[in-house]
Design an enzyme around this catalytic site. Structure first.
Site, PDB file in Angstrom:
ATOM      1  N   ASN A   1       0.095   4.730   5.045  1.00 41.65           N
ATOM      2  CA  ASN A   1       0.704   4.273   3.795  1.00 41.65           C
ATOM      3  C   ASN A   1       2.224   4.238   4.005  1.00 41.65           C
ATOM      4  O   ASN A   1       2.871   5.281   4.004  1.00 41.65           O
ATOM      5  CB  ASN A   1       0.322   5.240   2.657  1.00 41.65           C
ATOM      6  CG  ASN A   1       0.965   4.853   1.341  1.00 41.65           C
ATOM      7  OD1 ASN A   1       1.619   3.821   1.244  1.00 41.65           O
ATOM      8  ND2 ASN A   1       0.787   5.690   0.334  1.00 41.65           N
TER       9      ASN A   1
ATOM     10  N   HIS B   1      -2.642   6.019  -6.428  1.00 42.07           N
ATOM     11  CA  HIS B   1      -1.820   7.004  -5.707  1.00 42.07           C
ATOM     12  C   HIS B   1      -1.032   7.840  -6.713  1.00 42.07           C
ATOM     13  O   HIS B   1      -0.607   7.326  -7.751  1.00 42.07           O
ATOM     14  CB  HIS B   1      -0.877   6.269  -4.750  1.00 42.07           C
ATOM     15  CG  HIS B   1      -0.228   7.199  -3.773  1.00 42.07           C
ATOM     16  ND1 HIS B   1       0.818   8.009  -4.116  1.00 42.07           N
ATOM     17  CD2 HIS B   1      -0.515   7.481  -2.479  1.00 42.07           C
ATOM     18  CE1 HIS B   1       1.168   8.736  -3.059  1.00 42.07           C
ATOM     19  NE2 HIS B   1       0.375   8.438  -2.057  1.00 42.07           N
TER      20      HIS B   1
ATOM     21  N   GLU C   1      -5.318  14.043  -2.080  1.00 40.61           N
ATOM     22  CA  GLU C   1      -3.905  14.240  -1.770  1.00 40.61           C
ATOM     23  C   GLU C   1      -3.299  15.200  -2.803  1.00 40.61           C
ATOM     24  O   GLU C   1      -2.886  14.756  -3.891  1.00 40.61           O
ATOM     25  CB  GLU C   1      -3.148  12.913  -1.832  1.00 40.61           C
ATOM     26  CG  GLU C   1      -3.595  11.896  -0.805  1.00 40.61           C
ATOM     27  CD  GLU C   1      -2.476  10.909  -0.458  1.00 40.61           C
ATOM     28  OE1 GLU C   1      -2.192  10.778   0.733  1.00 40.61           O
ATOM     29  OE2 GLU C   1      -1.887  10.309  -1.363  1.00 40.61           O
TER      30      GLU C   1
END
Ligand code: 13P
Length: 260
Positions: A9, A94, A166
């Site tokens: 990313n 995200h 994450e």
């Protein structure tokens, strides 16, 4: 399907010229192997030059975001229909978009479904922040994000999705200021994510999505994350902008598969 998935990313970094340069360098350093699938997710403006300059045998492409609709008066947005044929993957939800672009679970679910509808593999990002972790809410937050994010998919569509765990508190800690997530902290959350999917979609479903870990992955800690049960690969931010570090991460993933 490759045994490990390593996703870069690049976030909001590199102009098209710099992106081309990085792809050329990566091509020299990264050795192709069937055991590891490598996906590069550049910013939108870099997608075309990266698509043109990459070796498609080594690198697949992904986008960092999509709109949930196919077309229309949405200035500045990019739709899944526009990405079809250019990328195979798309990062959705995200934590930086949840925080800075105020994306909520409902919108993220629509984006996940839009990706699937267009044949793109969604990489649904989930993760607890420091406040949630310190207040004992991490497991609930992550289960809720998984449940909501997948809510518009059918059971058959689950196996072609990727979920990236994450923890927000472990992202961008590469400069050594903060704390890395320890593998013994990641493992129960990965199990929890798979159990949540199992509860939603029935027996066997928990093993179907690929689950990645992301958050300050670097060449020194990569092997420890790859050894976590249930982890199918990595979502790499900062280290993916450095061709030597990213090549070392891919090599570690290849070694992890072959040492099994
Ligand atoms: P870092 O690897 O820079 O911590 O970023 C992780 C991430 O957010 C990848 O999506």
């Amino acid at each position: 399907m490759a045994e490990k998935l390593v996703v870069a990313n690049w976030k909001m970094n590199l102009n098209p010229h710099q992106a081309s340069l990085l792809v050329h360098r990566l091509d020299q350093k990264v050795t192709a192997g069937r055991s590891v699938e490598v996906v590069l997710c550049p910013p939108f403006v870099d997608l075309y030059p990266v698509a043109r300059d990459r070796n498609p045998k080594k690198f697949k492409l992904g986008a960092q975001n999509i709109h949930h609709l196919d077309e229309g008066p949405f200035t500045g947005e990019v739709s899944p229909a526009m990405l079809q044929g250019l990328v195979d993957f798309v990062i959705v939800g995200h934590s930086e978009r949840r925080r800075h672009a105020h994306e909520d679970d409902k919108l993220i679910a629509r984006k996940v479904a839009a990706a699937v509808r267009h044949g793109l593999v969604p990489i649904l990002c989930v993760g607890d922040n420091l406040f949630e972790r310190e207040h004992g809410a991490a497991r609930k937050v992550v289960a809720d994000q998984v449940t909501a994010g997948l809510s518009l998919l059918t059971a058959a569509e689950i196996k072609d999705t990727v979920i990236a765990y994450e923890p927000v508190w472990a992202i961008s800690q590469g400069d050594g200021r903060g704390s890395y997530a320890k593998p013994h902290e990641v493992e129960p959350m990965v199990t929890h994510i798979r159990q949540t999917v199992e509860e939603l979609y029935g027996e066997g479903a928990g093993g179907e999505p690929r689950v990645l870990y992301g958050g300050s992955v670097n060449p020194d800690n990569v092997t420890a994350y790859l050894e976590i049960a249930g982890v199918d690969g990595l979502l790499v931010g900062g280290a993916s902008l450095n061709y030597e570090q990213f090549a070392a991460i891919v090599a570690a993933a290849q070694a992890a598969v072959h040492s099994k």
